[in-house]
Design a protein around this motif. Structure first.
Motif, mmCIF file in Angstrom:
data_model
loop_
_atom_site.group_PDB
_atom_site.id
_atom_site.type_symbol
_atom_site.label_atom_id
_atom_site.label_comp_id
_atom_site.label_asym_id
_atom_site.label_seq_id
_atom_site.Cartn_x
_atom_site.Cartn_y
_atom_site.Cartn_z
ATOM 1 N N LEU A 57 -29.767 -4.133 -2.994
ATOM 2 C CA LEU A 57 -29.043 -4.758 -4.106
ATOM 3 C C LEU A 57 -29.091 -3.897 -5.361
ATOM 4 C CD1 LEU A 57 -30.093 -8.501 -3.672
ATOM 5 C CD2 LEU A 57 -27.825 -7.523 -3.293
ATOM 6 N N PHE A 58 -30.251 -3.311 -5.646
ATOM 7 C CA PHE A 58 -30.336 -2.476 -6.842
ATOM 8 C C PHE A 58 -29.505 -1.207 -6.684
ATOM 9 C CE2 PHE A 58 -32.624 0.653 -9.609
ATOM 10 C CZ PHE A 58 -32.174 0.113 -10.805
ATOM 11 N N THR A 63 -27.394 2.878 1.586
ATOM 12 C CA THR A 63 -26.488 2.121 0.704
ATOM 13 C C THR A 63 -25.594 3.071 -0.085
ATOM 14 O OG1 THR A 63 -28.187 0.395 0.495
ATOM 15 C CG2 THR A 63 -26.376 0.366 -1.095
ATOM 16 N N PHE A 64 -26.178 4.133 -0.634
ATOM 17 C CA PHE A 64 -25.389 5.108 -1.380
ATOM 18 C C PHE A 64 -24.360 5.784 -0.477
ATOM 19 C CE2 PHE A 64 -28.201 4.585 -4.890
ATOM 20 C CZ PHE A 64 -27.592 5.179 -5.981
ATOM 21 N N TRP A 119 -18.917 7.063 0.798
ATOM 22 C CA TRP A 119 -18.347 7.690 1.987
ATOM 23 C C TRP A 119 -16.945 8.267 1.770
ATOM 24 C CZ3 TRP A 119 -20.485 9.447 6.193
ATOM 25 C CH2 TRP A 119 -19.679 9.780 7.278
ATOM 26 N N PRO A 120 -16.005 7.564 1.094
ATOM 27 C CA PRO A 120 -14.653 8.135 0.909
ATOM 28 C C PRO A 120 -14.631 9.423 0.092
ATOM 29 C CG PRO A 120 -14.649 5.778 0.482
ATOM 30 C CD PRO A 120 -16.081 6.195 0.565
ATOM 31 N N MET A 177 -40.798 5.441 3.078
ATOM 32 C CA MET A 177 -39.678 5.951 3.864
ATOM 33 C C MET A 177 -38.665 4.850 4.167
ATOM 34 S SD MET A 177 -41.549 8.567 6.527
ATOM 35 C CE MET A 177 -40.035 8.872 7.429
ATOM 36 N N LYS A 178 -39.152 3.648 4.470
ATOM 37 C CA LYS A 178 -38.231 2.529 4.726
ATOM 38 C C LYS A 178 -37.351 2.253 3.508
ATOM 39 C CE LYS A 178 -40.388 -1.087 6.471
ATOM 40 N NZ LYS A 178 -41.539 -1.983 6.739
ATOM 41 N N LEU A 179 -37.976 2.206 2.331
ATOM 42 C CA LEU A 179 -37.204 1.985 1.103
ATOM 43 C C LEU A 179 -36.212 3.127 0.867
ATOM 44 C CD1 LEU A 179 -40.058 0.719 -1.257
ATOM 45 C CD2 LEU A 179 -38.136 -0.634 -0.422
#
Length: 519
Positions: free
Chosen positions: A226-227, A272-273, A278-279, A263-265
């Motif tokens: 979310l952040f 997310t980034f 991606w485009p 590492m999980k975070l």
């Protein structure tokens, strides 16, 4: 012969602590939360009836036109042209300068407007388009964004705040639940800027608030996602990054496998980034074009009369004349890091929920005071954690809210939102001093300090009247704007020092509790 007594039917026992629903008690009935939400929605609707930024002021109008123009661009142009100067996208005319998630939001809203009023988002021909219908549709996009993002995040935070032992219990907890929700949802500055001036801060701040609720609920991976979305909606959400990073790192370091937790975070943040960007990953040039639009250093270290360090001290030190952009960037970065570093270190050492809220406040106010290219509307960011601390620091929040609102007074007057400003300030006073509130709780202020505070408050009230009734000297046309800036800056500095002190005192408090337990 006496008739046998019929066994009395009694109401079932209330649920025990083990079977208790998350919202029962200390939370008030669901109906109370619904009523507060409806009242907050009504306030927004009433504010939105008034004028907006740049209404009827050609040729560039204001933020309302900027948001409409971005809907036009993202609707008709391919994503490769959203951040690039082309014949259809003149970057000098409200070029898109927010991250990709904000562009996707503009496209979604553009689709909605196009289905009802195509002329409002027609390519090139819709510049400066204004009509009662378009105003209604544009206002509705902000209201719906608020309802979809900010309102659920506020409800989740308030639930998590009490569920995980931060808030009180019993009747006091129920009253606090109601007051905290009202304070979160009826934030005068946020309501005036989003539903009066016209912006979508409710989305980025709502995502940040959801991330804070995720941290409180021990859903750190959800909070990280979310952040990350909040940063990708408005880059100013980076104001909170040191607090999130410090708190989550401190938590990871105290677990069995700290490297795995980090590492999980990291994977969640990077994932997310990657999804959002991606485009724009088809070429290095496309990604850098977006990044260059997000950091407009050529605009200077400040604009207008914002109540931060650089603008306030520019009366004595002409920063823009004495230094080029590159050294100013380095000075700004250094000052910002030094300002938030103590708060960051405290959370790495001793992460806690209350400490996290203080850290969010201290980090964001550090960016507001010292970072590069700050707007007066950026005060909304430190106001968010200040409102979440209202049960702990009601006096700090009340004082901060008033002067944050006062710091935007020239902007409010330019937008002709004075009636809305007075009305929502009065409503804020009613909520803050309501019988169920905690406004009396807080530090004992010495009589000398109270006298200074009263004088400052009186000066601010007089200055608001003078601003409206008296023309400034021709030699100093922005004299009153500068005085408002000085007063607000002084209060923000004092509040920053106090909140940093309170955060570091949390360590002393926890040590004293441990010593008492040992005894």
């Amino acid at each position: 012969m006496a008739k046998p007594k019929k066994p009395r039917t009694t109401a079932p026992d209330p649920p025990t602590g083990d079977a208790r629903l998350p919202w029962h008690p200390p939370a008030p009935p669901v109906a109370t939360g619904l009523l507060i939400s409806l009242a907050a929605l009504l306030v927004r609707v009433l504010i939105s009836v008034g004028p907006y930024s740049g209404q009827g002021v050609a040729p560039k109008f204001g933020d309302y036109e900027a948001q409409r123009h971005w809907m036009e661009l993202t609707l008709h142009l391919p994503s490769s042209d959203w951040y690039r100067n082309t014949s259809d996208n003149d970057l000098a005319y409200w070029g898109l300068d927010y991250p990709p998630l904000s562009a996707y939001q503009s496209r979604l809203h553009g689709l909605l407007l196009n289905s009802s009023l195509p002329d409002a988002v027609a390519l090139r021909s819709s510049r400066g388009f204004e009509s009662p219908e378009s105003k209604l549709l544009m206002r509705w996009t902000v209201l719906s964004s608020d309802l979809v993002v900010f309102f659920p995040a506020a409800l989740w935070f308030v639930w998590a705040y009490f569920k995980h032992g931060v808030g009180g219990t019993g009747e006091e907890g129920a009253a606090g639940w109601t007051w905290l929700l009202a304070i979160c949802l009826i934030n005068p500055c946020l309501v005036l800027i989003d539903h009066g001036h016209f912006q979508y801060n409710c989305i980025s701040l709502g995502l940040t608030l959801g991330a804070i609720a995720g941290v409180f609920s021990r859903h750190e991976l959800v909070a990280a996602a979310l952040f990350s979305l909040s940063i990708n909606h408005k880059q100013m959400s980076l104001y909170f990054a040191p607090a999130f990073f410090g708190h989550l790192l401190g938590k990871c370091m105290k677990r069995k496998y700290p490297i795995v937790e980090v590492m999980k975070l990291g994977f969640v943040v990077l994932g997310t980034f990657a999804l959002v960007w991606w485009p724009f990953f088809h070429s290095y040039e496309a990604a850098m074009q977006v990044i260059s639009r997000l950091a407009p250093f050529e605009r200077g270290i400040y604009e207008d009369y914002v109540a931060n360090f650089w603008c306030s001290t520019s009366v004595l030190i002409k920063w823009k004349r004495l230094f080029a952009i590159k050294p100013l960037k380095l000075m700004s970065l250094s000052a910002t890091i030094l300002a938030f570093l103590p708060s960051f270190v405290q959370q790495v050492r001793s992460p806690s929920n209350i400490g996290f809220l203080y850290s969010l406040l201290n980090s964001s106010i550090s960016f507001y005071l010292f970072s590069y290219q700050v707007h007066e509307k950026s005060i909304l960011l430190p106001l968010l954690p200040a409102s979440l601390l209202v049960l702990e620091e009601p006096q700090l929040y009340g004082w901060f809210m008033y002067f944050a609102l006062f710091s935007m007074y020239p902007l409010i007057c330019r937008d002709q939102l004075l009636l809305q400003y007075i009305a929502i300030l009065g409503l804020y006073g009613l909520i803050y001093y309501s019988p169920g509130g905690s406004y009396k709780k807080g530090v004992n202020i010495p009589s000398g300090a109270k006298a200074v505070m009263s004088l400052t408050l009186l000066c601010s009230l007089l200055l608001q009247i003078i601003y409206l009734r008296i023309e400034p000297p021709k030699r100093w046309p922005f004299l009153f704007d500068a005085l408002i800036m000085f007063i607000c800056f002084s209060q923000f500095v004092i509040l920053t020092l106090y909140s940093n002190y309170k955060q570091w005192m949390l360590d002393s408090h926890s040590r004293s509790i441990r010593r008492k337990k040992d005894v």
